[in-house]
Design an enzyme around this catalytic site. Structure first.
Site, PDB file in Angstrom:
ATOM      1  N   HIS A 181       0.860  -1.194   0.000  1.00  0.00           N
ATOM      2  CA  HIS A 181       0.000   0.000   0.000  1.00  0.00           C
ATOM      3  C   HIS A 181       0.892   1.238   0.000  1.00  0.00           C
ATOM      4  CE1 HIS A 181      -3.532  -2.475   1.715  1.00  0.00           C
ATOM      5  NE2 HIS A 181      -3.646  -2.336   0.398  1.00  0.00           N
ATOM      6  N   GLU A 184       1.701   3.954   2.930  1.00  0.00           N
ATOM      7  CA  GLU A 184       2.128   3.471   4.244  1.00  0.00           C
ATOM      8  C   GLU A 184       3.652   3.508   4.342  1.00  0.00           C
ATOM      9  OE1 GLU A 184       0.040  -0.303   4.412  1.00  0.00           O
ATOM     10  OE2 GLU A 184      -1.905   0.685   4.194  1.00  0.00           O
ATOM     11  N   ARG A 237      -3.024   4.868  -2.433  1.00  0.00           N
ATOM     12  CA  ARG A 237      -2.901   3.542  -1.820  1.00  0.00           C
ATOM     13  C   ARG A 237      -2.651   2.435  -2.837  1.00  0.00           C
ATOM     14  NH1 ARG A 237      -5.601   0.339   2.406  1.00  0.00           N
ATOM     15  NH2 ARG A 237      -6.724  -1.435   1.542  1.00  0.00           N
ATOM     16  N   HIS A 305       2.535  -3.327   6.951  1.00  0.00           N
ATOM     17  CA  HIS A 305       1.580  -2.267   6.591  1.00  0.00           C
ATOM     18  C   HIS A 305       1.582  -1.221   7.702  1.00  0.00           C
ATOM     19  CE1 HIS A 305      -0.825  -4.351   3.337  1.00  0.00           C
ATOM     20  NE2 HIS A 305      -0.062  -5.331   3.793  1.00  0.00           N
ATOM     21  N   GLU A 380       0.608  -4.444  11.096  1.00  0.00           N
ATOM     22  CA  GLU A 380       0.225  -3.036  10.902  1.00  0.00           C
ATOM     23  C   GLU A 380       1.035  -2.227  11.904  1.00  0.00           C
ATOM     24  OE1 GLU A 380      -2.052  -1.637   8.803  1.00  0.00           O
ATOM     25  OE2 GLU A 380      -3.180  -3.370   8.056  1.00  0.00           O
TER      26      GLU A 380
HETATM   27 ZN   LIG Z   1      -1.920  -1.563   4.150  1.00  0.00          ZN
END
Ligand SMILES: [Zn+2]
Ligand SMILES: *[C@@H]1O[C@H](CO)[C@@H](O)[C@H](O)[C@H]1NC(C)=O
Length: 424
Positions: A181, A184, A237, A305, A380
């Protein structure tokens, strides 16, 4: 030149100028925090996310009774608020003008020029690729360039294989994928931080990881998107392949594993567009091809992420748990504890479907389901949930602390997987 031709000429010039200089702006874009108090309200928000590109749900649409932060284009504000009121959905205004927040960053936090590579600033794709290439001459026989295929805009998906002792013995393999993404930024920064630590650290636990495992690390799984966040739209993104009137698909909803069954959109303009078919995005397709060539060699897969501070494991498409869920839970527990130790950073998580939201077609599920990798995680990173102040623009001063605590987590994760007998 006739008037007609000079007009066309002028229009062409304008188009060229536009394509070279215009950046996305978020003047008067508002940020609201909304909360669904039941499943109907949640479904309505999900429908909004899947259908409109005038709304950006910063962390996706989660569960009932949890805060959901959403960016709203100025022209959309009246209808957005009316829809919330019509559906009894609570909201508060967090930010009147998103653009003013985006302007804090730009020049101070990005290193775009030549100079020593480091983790005081976020790096451009070019800098990181130059640095990766330089490692092959600094560590001959240890660092090798690997290519996870090409992108839509014909960039290389460049990574490194790190293999101590020239790959003489067979070792367990660990695959790190970051940056799928685009916005990020802390994810690729953390991946390169880990590469550097593996190669230079004197810490016994890190040296053990370096010497006893083969590492396959791709800091940028979506290079086109990353470049676009530097040149044009900081909040981009997706990939950059055109689909109808909009651009890009979500490359982490595009993998061929229960593709587009849940938690993805069929609308090309949506942030979570799954693509017209599984592996329609060259980035996901070619990286998966590369991973397939490593079948039997990858024991641990980790996808980085941001944000929200979660450790996640399969599955995203179903509430059903993986057959080795007890092992996942143990690894989850030690990883979360290890991340907290240094700076007190609190992670939560679990299986993707329950811990965050249903999401089919993610790389971690495909890897778990297709190439025999039994331990497949998604991390994340910082900041924590509902961090609209920093969000995807985690201050550069936090790159190193994030790298340190994440590597603490990776050390604990790998050692627990080893203790569970996965590497024999
Ligand atoms: Zn992500
Ligand atoms: C993980 O930690 C939780 C909370 O401390 C505990 O209830 C659970 O039993 C642990 N799971 C495993 C498999 O160790």
């Amino acid at each position: 030149m006739s008037l007609k031709y000079s007009l066309i000429f002028a229009l062409c010039l304008a188009a060229v100028a536009l394509s070279n200089t215009e950046r996305a702006r978020y003047d008067n874009y508002r940020v609201y925090r909304v909360t669904a108090s039941n499943l109907q309200e949640l479904a309505f928000l999900k429908e909004m996310e899947d259908s409109s590109d005038a709304l950006i749900f910063l962390e996706g649409v989660h569960s009932v009774d949890k805060d959901i932060d959403v960016v709203v284009a100025p022209h959309k504000v009246p209808d957005f608020l009316k829809a919330l009121i019509d559906h009894n959905i609570d909201y508060v205004l967090l930010e009147q003008n998103l653009q003013s927040r985006l302007e804090d960053e730009d020049d101070t936090e990005i290193r775009g020029r030549a100079g020593a590579y480091g983790w005081q600033e976020y790096q451009t794709l070019t800098n990181t690729y130059t640095w990766l290439r330089s490692l092959t001459s600094s560590y001959p026989g240890v660092v090798r360039l690997i290519e996870g295929g090409k992108t839509y805009e014909k960039r290389s998906i460049l990574g490194v294989k790190i293999s101590y002792n020239n790959g003489a013995e067979k070792k367990p393999g660990i695959f790190l994928e970051a940056g799928i993404h685009a916005r990020e930024w802390i994810a690729p920064a953390t991946a390169t931080y880990i590469i550097n630590q593996l190669l230079t650290s004197e810490d016994a636990a890190i040296k053990d990881l370096f010497q006893n495992y083969d590492w396959y690390i791709f800091p940028h799984a979506n290079p086109d998107g990353y470049v676009y966040t530097h040149t044009t739209d900081r909040l981009w993104r997706k990939t950059r392949q055109p689909h109808g009137t909009c651009y890009g698909a979500d490359p982490n909803r595009n993998w061929d594993f229960h593709w587009n069954t849940v938690g993805a959109s069929s609308n090309p303009c949506s942030e979570t567009y799954a693509g017209p078919s599984a592996f329609s995005e060259l980035e996901a397709k070619s990286l998966s091809n590369y991973i397939q060539t490593l079948e039997g060699k990858i024991d641990v897969y980790i996808s980085f992420h941001s944000y929200s501070q979660y450790v996640l494991y399969p599955y995203g498409h179903t509430q059903e748990l993986p057959d080795n869920v007890n092992d996942y839970e143990r690894v989850f527990n030690v990883t979360v504890a290890a991340i907290a130790e240094r700076y007190g950073t609190r992670y939560t998580g679990g299986n993707i479907y329950d811990a965050i939201y249903p999401a089919a077609g993610a790389s971690v599920d495909w890897v778990y389901g297709n190439v025999g990798t039994r331990m497949s995680f998604c991390l994340e990173l910082r900041p924590g949930p509902n961090s609209i102040l920093t969000g995807f623009r985690l201050p550069a001063a936090q790159i190193i602390p994030t790298g340190e605590e994440t590597l603490d987590g990776v050390v604990a994760l790998v050692n627990e997987v080893k203790a569970l007998g996965y590497f024999v």
